[in-house]
Write an enzyme that holds these catalytic residues in place. Structure first.
Site, PDB file in Angstrom:
ATOM      1  N   THR A 177       0.987  -1.152  -0.077  1.00 31.95           N
ATOM      2  CA  THR A 177       0.002  -0.097   0.145  1.00 31.95           C
ATOM      3  C   THR A 177       1.045   0.935   0.188  1.00 31.95           C
ATOM      4  OG1 THR A 177      -1.713  -1.061   1.153  1.00 31.95           O
ATOM      5  CG2 THR A 177      -1.644   1.188   1.469  1.00 31.95           C
ATOM      6  N   ARG A 205     -15.381  -5.420  -0.609  1.00 35.69           N
ATOM      7  CA  ARG A 205     -14.618  -4.935   0.604  1.00 35.69           C
ATOM      8  C   ARG A 205     -14.019  -3.855   0.533  1.00 35.69           C
ATOM      9  NH1 ARG A 205      -9.204  -4.204   2.227  1.00 35.69           N
ATOM     10  NH2 ARG A 205      -9.136  -4.693   4.552  1.00 35.69           N
ATOM     11  N   VAL A 206     -14.299  -2.925   1.571  1.00 33.99           N
ATOM     12  CA  VAL A 206     -13.582  -1.741   1.475  1.00 33.99           C
ATOM     13  C   VAL A 206     -12.766  -1.433   2.798  1.00 33.99           C
ATOM     14  CG1 VAL A 206     -13.876   0.652   1.819  1.00 33.99           C
ATOM     15  CG2 VAL A 206     -15.401  -0.669   0.073  1.00 33.99           C
ATOM     16  N   GLY A 207     -11.414  -1.039   2.523  1.00 31.72           N
ATOM     17  CA  GLY A 207     -10.603  -1.112   3.659  1.00 31.72           C
ATOM     18  C   GLY A 207     -10.295   0.405   4.250  1.00 31.72           C
ATOM     19  N   ASP A 208      -9.497   0.381   5.099  1.00 27.91           N
ATOM     20  CA  ASP A 208      -9.480   1.726   5.671  1.00 27.91           C
ATOM     21  C   ASP A 208      -8.699   2.845   4.990  1.00 27.91           C
ATOM     22  OD1 ASP A 208      -6.762   0.059   5.855  1.00 27.91           O
ATOM     23  OD2 ASP A 208      -6.030   2.056   6.387  1.00 27.91           O
ATOM     24  N   THR A 228      -1.065   2.198   6.933  1.00 27.27           N
ATOM     25  CA  THR A 228      -1.059   0.855   6.225  1.00 27.27           C
ATOM     26  C   THR A 228      -1.212  -0.374   7.208  1.00 27.27           C
ATOM     27  OG1 THR A 228       0.481  -0.393   4.769  1.00 27.27           O
ATOM     28  CG2 THR A 228       1.481   1.290   6.294  1.00 27.27           C
ATOM     29  N   GLY A 229      -1.441  -1.436   6.581  1.00 29.03           N
ATOM     30  CA  GLY A 229      -1.432  -2.643   7.410  1.00 29.03           C
ATOM     31  C   GLY A 229      -3.008  -3.427   7.373  1.00 29.03           C
ATOM     32  N   GLY A 231      -6.298  -3.748   7.450  1.00 33.06           N
ATOM     33  CA  GLY A 231      -7.436  -2.517   7.300  1.00 33.06           C
ATOM     34  C   GLY A 231      -8.850  -2.529   8.444  1.00 33.06           C
TER      35      GLY A 231
END
Ligand code: ASP
Length: 308
Positions: A177, A205-208, A228-229, A231
């Site tokens: 990322t 899926r939606v991440g941070d 990053t990491g 989510g």
């Protein structure tokens, strides 16, 4: 207008140590910091700087953003990105978009349009078309490297295994990322993050990285953050916003970054890292993952400094 010393810091994602290609990663990080720095030195805004740095890494096939992104369980690429400026808290984000090589520029257009903060999937694509953001063949974003990983992963697919450290199942945290935080000479802070998400994620899926306050945050009187990491863990802890609150209290960028990552691990139950700048342009970063490439530049540093 308050004159400030400009600065930029960029990251290339937290995750496992790479087996090869360290020099290639180092060169890319240096180039990303330099691209952002060039905007700042020409009198550009911090938004211009973070967009330029992130675009360069989205175009680089080694990073999990734009071309080179990880594949979903369905073998497709779905991209998330967000960008924020800290004077008026203007922000823009896109999630689960396909067929856009530089989602950070689409997020910036959402910011400038100003009607909404977050557009997803087909709606984001329609907005891109209406605003002249170039589209590409979604398959052109898939690299051989990621296709091969997807094939290998399919062979060993299954639910994440629970461990003592991760009772809900350890997350498969990818590396790559990308994100940037910059302060310009006018004292405006900006932050940006872009990702392909996590390998094998469910479509939709939606991440941070698409969520303001989680993956990205900027407030010019305090600082800016890109995370990053894992989510889901970053969302649980509203990590970017949390890191800025810690920075405001402690006035120590490295300490704030470290404590925020401790919160991510203990309360969020996931691994990852973040970069930040404070309102004076002092940088900090921390990660609980074995590897997170970072590069930064300011007037006292003649060329970008890269660290892992
Ligand atoms: N935070 C990103 C996500 O969960 C992935 C990463 O940073 O590696 O989508």
């Amino acid at each position: 207008m308050t004159a400030r010393v400009p600065a930029i810091i960029v990251h290339g994602g937290a995750g496992p140590s790479p087996a090869d290609g360290l020099e290639e990663l180092r060169a890319a990080m240096r180039a990303a910091a330099a691209a952002g720095w060039a905007r700042l030195s020409e009198g550009g805004t911090s938004l211009d700087a973070v967009e330029a740095a992130v675009r360069l890494l989205e175009d680089h096939p080694r990073f999990n953003a734009g071309r080179g992104a990880v594949l979903t369980a369905a073998g497709t690429v779905e991209l998330d990105a967000s960008i924020m400026e800290g004077d008026r808290l203007r922000c823009g984000a896109v999630a689960a978009v396909s067929g856009i090589a530089n989602p950070i520029s689409l997020a910036r257009r959402v910011l400038e349009d100003g009607r909404h903060v977050l557009l997803v999937a087909g709606g984001a694509l329609a907005f891109a078309r209406a605003h002249g953001i170039p589209e590409c063949d979604p398959d052109s974003l898939i690299t051989d490297r990621q296709r091969q990983r997807w094939i290998e992963r399919r062979g060993s697919a299954g639910a994440p295994q629970a461990t003592a450290a991760h009772p809900e199942g350890a997350r498969d945290v990818p590396r790559g990322t990308v994100g940037a935080v910059a302060l310009d000479a006018r004292g405006t802070m900006a932050a940006a993050t872009s990702t392909g998400g996590t390998p094998g994620q469910l479509p939709g899926r939606v991440g941070d990285s698409a969520l303001i306050g989680c993956g990205t945050y900027a407030e010019s009187t305090i600082g800016g953050v890109s995370c990053t990491g894992a989510g889901e863990a970053i969302i649980r802890t509203a990590l970017a916003y949390r890191a800025l609150a810690l920075l405001k209290d402690a006035d120590d960028p490295d300490y704030a970054a470290k404590v925020a990552v401790d919160v991510l691990v203990s309360d969020g139950r996931g691994d990852g890292g973040l970069i930040l700048l404070d309102w004076r342009g002092r940088g900090g970063f921390a990660s609980s993952s074995p590897f997170m490439p970072v590069a930064w530049q300011s007037p006292t540093l003649p060329s970008p400094v890269v660290g892992f």
